[in-house]
Scaffold this motif. Structure first.
Motif, PDB file in Angstrom:
ATOM      1  N   LEU A 146      45.400  31.989  82.605  1.00 43.58           N
ATOM      2  CA  LEU A 146      44.455  33.042  82.230  1.00 43.58           C
ATOM      3  C   LEU A 146      44.531  33.307  80.739  1.00 43.58           C
ATOM      4  N   PRO A 147      43.438  33.574  80.051  1.00 40.03           N
ATOM      5  CA  PRO A 147      42.093  33.404  80.576  1.00 40.03           C
ATOM      6  C   PRO A 147      41.845  31.943  80.975  1.00 40.03           C
ATOM      7  N   VAL A 148      41.058  31.783  82.027  1.00 45.34           N
ATOM      8  CA  VAL A 148      40.795  30.452  82.558  1.00 45.34           C
ATOM      9  C   VAL A 148      40.047  29.619  81.498  1.00 45.34           C
ATOM     10  N   ALA A 149      40.352  28.313  81.448  1.00 47.32           N
ATOM     11  CA  ALA A 149      39.668  27.440  80.488  1.00 47.32           C
ATOM     12  C   ALA A 149      38.163  27.454  80.763  1.00 47.32           C
ATOM     13  N   LYS A 150      37.380  27.404  79.690  1.00 48.77           N
ATOM     14  CA  LYS A 150      35.920  27.495  79.812  1.00 48.77           C
ATOM     15  C   LYS A 150      35.283  26.106  79.664  1.00 48.77           C
ATOM     16  N   ARG A 151      33.950  26.087  79.481  1.00 50.50           N
ATOM     17  CA  ARG A 151      33.256  24.805  79.377  1.00 50.50           C
ATOM     18  C   ARG A 151      33.543  24.152  78.011  1.00 50.50           C
ATOM     19  N   GLN A 152      33.139  22.873  77.912  1.00 55.00           N
ATOM     20  CA  GLN A 152      33.512  22.043  76.764  1.00 55.00           C
ATOM     21  C   GLN A 152      33.113  22.634  75.408  1.00 55.00           C
ATOM     22  N   LYS A 153      31.952  23.259  75.320  1.00 58.81           N
ATOM     23  CA  LYS A 153      31.523  23.752  73.999  1.00 58.81           C
ATOM     24  C   LYS A 153      32.497  24.819  73.490  1.00 58.81           C
ATOM     25  N   HIS A 154      33.120  25.541  74.391  1.00 60.53           N
ATOM     26  CA  HIS A 154      34.102  26.545  73.978  1.00 60.53           C
ATOM     27  C   HIS A 154      35.387  25.873  73.488  1.00 60.53           C
ATOM     28  N   ARG A 155      35.816  24.835  74.218  1.00 58.55           N
ATOM     29  CA  ARG A 155      37.000  24.100  73.781  1.00 58.55           C
ATOM     30  C   ARG A 155      36.761  23.552  72.379  1.00 58.55           C
ATOM     31  N   GLN A 156      35.569  23.041  72.149  1.00 66.35           N
ATOM     32  CA  GLN A 156      35.246  22.474  70.842  1.00 66.35           C
ATOM     33  C   GLN A 156      35.314  23.544  69.754  1.00 66.35           C
ATOM     34  N   ALA A 157      34.812  24.736  70.061  1.00 66.19           N
ATOM     35  CA  ALA A 157      34.871  25.837  69.076  1.00 66.19           C
ATOM     36  C   ALA A 157      36.318  26.218  68.778  1.00 66.19           C
ATOM     37  N   LEU A 158      37.165  26.199  69.793  1.00 66.62           N
ATOM     38  CA  LEU A 158      38.582  26.526  69.580  1.00 66.62           C
ATOM     39  C   LEU A 158      39.253  25.480  68.699  1.00 66.62           C
ATOM     40  N   ARG A 159      38.890  24.216  68.923  1.00 65.25           N
ATOM     41  CA  ARG A 159      39.488  23.141  68.106  1.00 65.25           C
ATOM     42  C   ARG A 159      39.069  23.290  66.648  1.00 65.25           C
ATOM     43  N   ILE A 160      37.827  23.634  66.428  1.00 61.22           N
ATOM     44  CA  ILE A 160      37.361  23.811  65.048  1.00 61.22           C
ATOM     45  C   ILE A 160      38.091  24.985  64.399  1.00 61.22           C
ATOM     46  N   ALA A 161      38.231  26.080  65.153  1.00 63.85           N
ATOM     47  CA  ALA A 161      38.898  27.275  64.598  1.00 63.85           C
ATOM     48  C   ALA A 161      40.368  26.977  64.281  1.00 63.85           C
ATOM     49  N   ALA A 162      41.066  26.383  65.239  1.00 66.47           N
ATOM     50  CA  ALA A 162      42.510  26.158  65.068  1.00 66.47           C
ATOM     51  C   ALA A 162      42.790  25.212  63.900  1.00 66.47           C
ATOM     52  N   THR A 163      41.950  24.177  63.771  1.00 64.30           N
ATOM     53  CA  THR A 163      42.232  23.152  62.766  1.00 64.30           C
ATOM     54  C   THR A 163      41.589  23.470  61.411  1.00 64.30           C
TER      55      THR A 163
END
Ligand code: NCD
Ligand code: ZN
Ligand code: ZN
Length: 347
Positions: A220-237
């Motif tokens: 939790l929070p549960v993983a979301k759809r791919q576009k959200h994962r992509q946004a997280l990768r951009i933010a983190a990196t």
């Protein structure tokens, strides 16, 4: 020549160390790579006052393996009974570094949490005055709201109103999972930050549900759809100081995960740094691994960055981790990214 990266030693700004036999068995996987960690207070019963925090800190210190140097940074679990004077004194003595807000029903052991932040306003005002951060599990628990929307709705219904009422309060939106959170935090002042987990950079909701149900990807929070994962990768990196590492490594014994009502949480302490190097290399941002893992967190918490270093080397063979960690409470399944990882922490 093999590729390598040297960074300041990282810290984990969101970690579950548990207690008892679990603590004794798992702490080494954090203390082998990380210098410090913000330790979550959601034990059963939770860590609610400075006395509890001192007791828990001593328990953790006594479980650190010989030769490891590790500093647990304690937090208090916010309840309606939290005493602002106790909070202020504990913060002044560096006994605690944050207070954690769990909406009732949002996550593991959240039944002792908060229904309505208005009812703890004096505590939040005091925290705002003394500059003590509020860590937030950012999901609403309204049964009408779809579980995949609970983080985005939390921003509108709880977080934004809170920050409008208390613009000086330092807030960390923990373990973010959506582009909504990335956008909201990116546009905020330096008083708002977010932690990001390694697993949310790697899995999306398909990993949990396609081809059968995969309980070890349920957190939790549960993983979301791919576009959200992509946004997280951009933010983190990105290197942005709004975002830093909080593993949310949350061990549960395998039998409680592989269960008709499985617990939420992924155990990642052991492979976090390797996974991050892999992700940051994929995003062609290895130079931003250090800000994310070792610089942005201390800056937000007004602490010095570590002076020691950690070396990651890219080897020719995949790194092998145990699939399970044995504890006297039962085995804990290690997070499996589902692909080979070649980055190994040296030493
Ligand atoms: C955490 C736990 O098990 O303590 N689980 C999780 O899925 N993240 C609680 C939390 O961080 O919400
Ligand atoms: Zn949480
Ligand atoms: Zn957590």
């Amino acid at each position: 020549m093999s590729k390598s990266v040297i960074i300041r030693r990282p810290d984990d700004w969101h970690l579950h160390l548990r207690d008892g036999e679990m603590l004794k068995s798992i702490i080494r996987f954090t203390s082998q790579h990380f210098s410090r960690a913000i330790v979550m207070p959601n034990l059963f019963p939770p860590i609610v006052n400075s006395q509890d925090a001192i007791f828990y800190r001593n328990l953790i210190l006594s479980a650190i393996p010989e030769g490891h140097i590790f500093q647990p940074l304690m937090t208090l679990y916010l309840t309606e009974g939290t005493d602002p004077d106790d909070v202020e004194k504990a913060a002044a003595n560096r006994v605690i570094h944050a207070v954690k807000f769990y909406p009732v029903g949002a996550s593991t052991n959240s039944q002792f949490g908060i229904f309505d932040l208005e009812r703890v306003r004096p505590i939040l005002e005091r925290m705002s005055e003394i500059g003590l951060p509020l860590c937030v599990h950012g999901e609403v628990t309204d049964p009408e709201i779809d579980i995949f929307d609970r983080e985005a709705v939390f921003i509108d219904r709880v977080l934004d109103p809170l920050r409008t009422r208390m613009p000086e309060l330092k807030v960390i939106m923990e373990h973010i999972t959506t582009s909504d959170a990335v956008d909201y935090v990116s546009q905020a002042s330096s008083l708002l930050a977010a932690t990001i987990t390694p697993h949310h950079l790697i899995i999306n909701r398909n990993h949990i549900l396609v081809g059968g149900i995969h309980p070890h990807y349920y957190c939790l929070p549960v993983a979301k759809r791919q576009k959200h994962r992509q946004a997280l990768r951009i933010a983190a990196t990105s290197g942005s100081s709004h975002f830093f590492l909080g593993t949310d490594s949350a061990p549960h014994v395998t039998s409680m995960k592989e269960n008709a009502c499985g617990c939420a949480g992924c155990f990642t302490s052991i492979n976090t740094m390797s996974l991050l190097a892999h992700v940051f290399e994929e995003e062609e941002s290895l130079e931003n691994l250090e800000p994310f893992s070792s610089l942005n967190g201390p800056k937000f918490y007004a602490l010095e960055a570590n002076t020691e270093t950690l070396i990651l080397k890219k080897q020719s063979e995949p790194v092998l981790w145990p699939k399970q960690i044995q504890t006297r409470e039962g085995n804990v399944t290690v997070f499996d990214p589902g692909f080979d990882v070649y980055w190994q922490v040296e030493g």
